[in-house]
Design a protein around this motif. Sequence first.
Motif, PDB file in Angstrom:
ATOM      1  N   GLY A  30     -15.301   7.710  -4.117  1.00 29.59           N
ATOM      2  CA  GLY A  30     -16.241   6.635  -3.853  1.00 29.59           C
ATOM      3  C   GLY A  30     -15.611   5.397  -3.252  1.00 29.59           C
ATOM      4  N   PHE A  31     -14.307   5.433  -2.951  1.00 29.05           N
ATOM      5  CA  PHE A  31     -13.621   4.271  -2.392  1.00 29.05           C
ATOM      6  C   PHE A  31     -14.217   3.867  -1.048  1.00 29.05           C
ATOM      7  N   ASP A  32     -14.011   2.607  -0.671  1.00 32.98           N
ATOM      8  CA  ASP A  32     -14.448   2.125   0.642  1.00 32.98           C
ATOM      9  C   ASP A  32     -13.336   2.394   1.653  1.00 32.98           C
ATOM     10  N   PRO A  33     -13.612   3.152   2.716  1.00 27.16           N
ATOM     11  CA  PRO A  33     -12.554   3.520   3.664  1.00 27.16           C
ATOM     12  C   PRO A  33     -11.850   2.327   4.304  1.00 27.16           C
ATOM     13  N   LEU A  34     -12.603   1.300   4.711  1.00 24.10           N
ATOM     14  CA  LEU A  34     -11.967   0.166   5.384  1.00 24.10           C
ATOM     15  C   LEU A  34     -11.056  -0.611   4.444  1.00 24.10           C
ATOM     16  N   ASP A  35     -11.421  -0.652   3.155  1.00 29.13           N
ATOM     17  CA  ASP A  35     -10.560  -1.316   2.168  1.00 29.13           C
ATOM     18  C   ASP A  35      -9.169  -0.690   2.136  1.00 29.13           C
ATOM     19  N   ALA A  36      -9.120   0.618   2.383  1.00 28.16           N
ATOM     20  CA  ALA A  36      -7.847   1.336   2.328  1.00 28.16           C
ATOM     21  C   ALA A  36      -7.143   1.367   3.675  1.00 28.16           C
ATOM     22  N   ILE A  37      -7.917   1.656   4.734  1.00 28.02           N
ATOM     23  CA  ILE A  37      -7.304   1.866   6.044  1.00 28.02           C
ATOM     24  C   ILE A  37      -6.823   0.563   6.674  1.00 28.02           C
ATOM     25  N   ALA A  38      -7.554  -0.543   6.493  1.00 27.40           N
ATOM     26  CA  ALA A  38      -7.134  -1.812   7.094  1.00 27.40           C
ATOM     27  C   ALA A  38      -5.738  -2.229   6.625  1.00 27.40           C
ATOM     28  N   PRO A  39      -5.488  -2.315   5.304  1.00 33.63           N
ATOM     29  CA  PRO A  39      -4.122  -2.655   4.899  1.00 33.63           C
ATOM     30  C   PRO A  39      -3.108  -1.570   5.246  1.00 33.63           C
ATOM     31  N   TYR A  40      -3.543  -0.306   5.232  1.00 28.94           N
ATOM     32  CA  TYR A  40      -2.612   0.775   5.585  1.00 28.94           C
ATOM     33  C   TYR A  40      -2.082   0.573   6.997  1.00 28.94           C
ATOM     34  N   GLU A  41      -2.982   0.344   7.953  1.00 31.64           N
ATOM     35  CA  GLU A  41      -2.554   0.191   9.347  1.00 31.64           C
ATOM     36  C   GLU A  41      -1.678  -1.037   9.532  1.00 31.64           C
ATOM     37  N   VAL A  42      -2.058  -2.140   8.899  1.00 32.13           N
ATOM     38  CA  VAL A  42      -1.265  -3.366   9.015  1.00 32.13           C
ATOM     39  C   VAL A  42       0.135  -3.164   8.437  1.00 32.13           C
ATOM     40  N   LEU A  43       0.208  -2.584   7.261  1.00 26.49           N
ATOM     41  CA  LEU A  43       1.506  -2.386   6.619  1.00 26.49           C
ATOM     42  C   LEU A  43       2.345  -1.355   7.365  1.00 26.49           C
ATOM     43  N   TYR A  44       1.694  -0.305   7.867  1.00 26.71           N
ATOM     44  CA  TYR A  44       2.423   0.694   8.648  1.00 26.71           C
ATOM     45  C   TYR A  44       3.024   0.057   9.894  1.00 26.71           C
ATOM     46  N   ALA A  45       2.222  -0.765  10.589  1.00 23.89           N
ATOM     47  CA  ALA A  45       2.729  -1.456  11.778  1.00 23.89           C
ATOM     48  C   ALA A  45       3.855  -2.410  11.404  1.00 23.89           C
TER      49      ALA A  45
END
Length: 234
Positions: free
Chosen positions: A10-25
């Motif tokens: 039930g997680f919100d995808p943007l809540d997870a993907i936004a920080p993931y992409e920023v931190l990965y970069a």
Amino acid sequence: MHVQIVLFDGFDPLDAIAPYEVLYAGGSASGGAVTVELVSAEGPREVVSGTGGLVLRATGALDLERADMLVVPGASGRVGEPGEVPDEGVSAGEASAGEWKQDEFIPVLLGRTLTTGLPALLKQAMEDPGITVATVCGGSLVLAMAGLLEGRHATTHHLGLDMLDATGAHAVRARVVDDGDLITGAGVTSGLDLGLYLLEREVGPRIAHTVEELFAHERRGTVWRPRGPAPTAL
């Protein structure tokens, strides 16, 4: 710094993907000073989000021996009308089997995490001085509902601030709140701001600025911290 972003049904995808992409970069820009992965309390598995049945794969288990930082997202679902009674819907086990009921109430999705192994792991993380816990949107409510934010300064989506305050936390209406080893972000897109702030705080402003330019996104607002003189009424 190794960051684990914690997925739950039930997680919100943007809540997870936004920080993931920023931190990965940020990891790429810093020569590997930051690493990031998607995990779950149950270990590697397909995790169903609350948005249209979108599935992300947790590639590992939440591991407090490996993690320097945890990022907990919120949930995606129905906000509901005042007085509307949430329907418990299906269980997390049924959801994992691909029978996830869409449009469930966000408080139900967040509350369901309390029946998993996640709260105990988050409690251990909060008690470990070597681990920083960060949240996006309703992720702070997961901690609060588990009784882990009493007396702490935190933020969440503006619709959840009263609920956060009711748990004993000091709810702050700010985009990002830094309370030491607890860093919380507000509404959904604040995951970008949170990720950039984490890079600035942990790796340095030059790395954060590079990623900010790459993403064409400028962080908004002042990061609130419990420092300085208390303001007088304006």
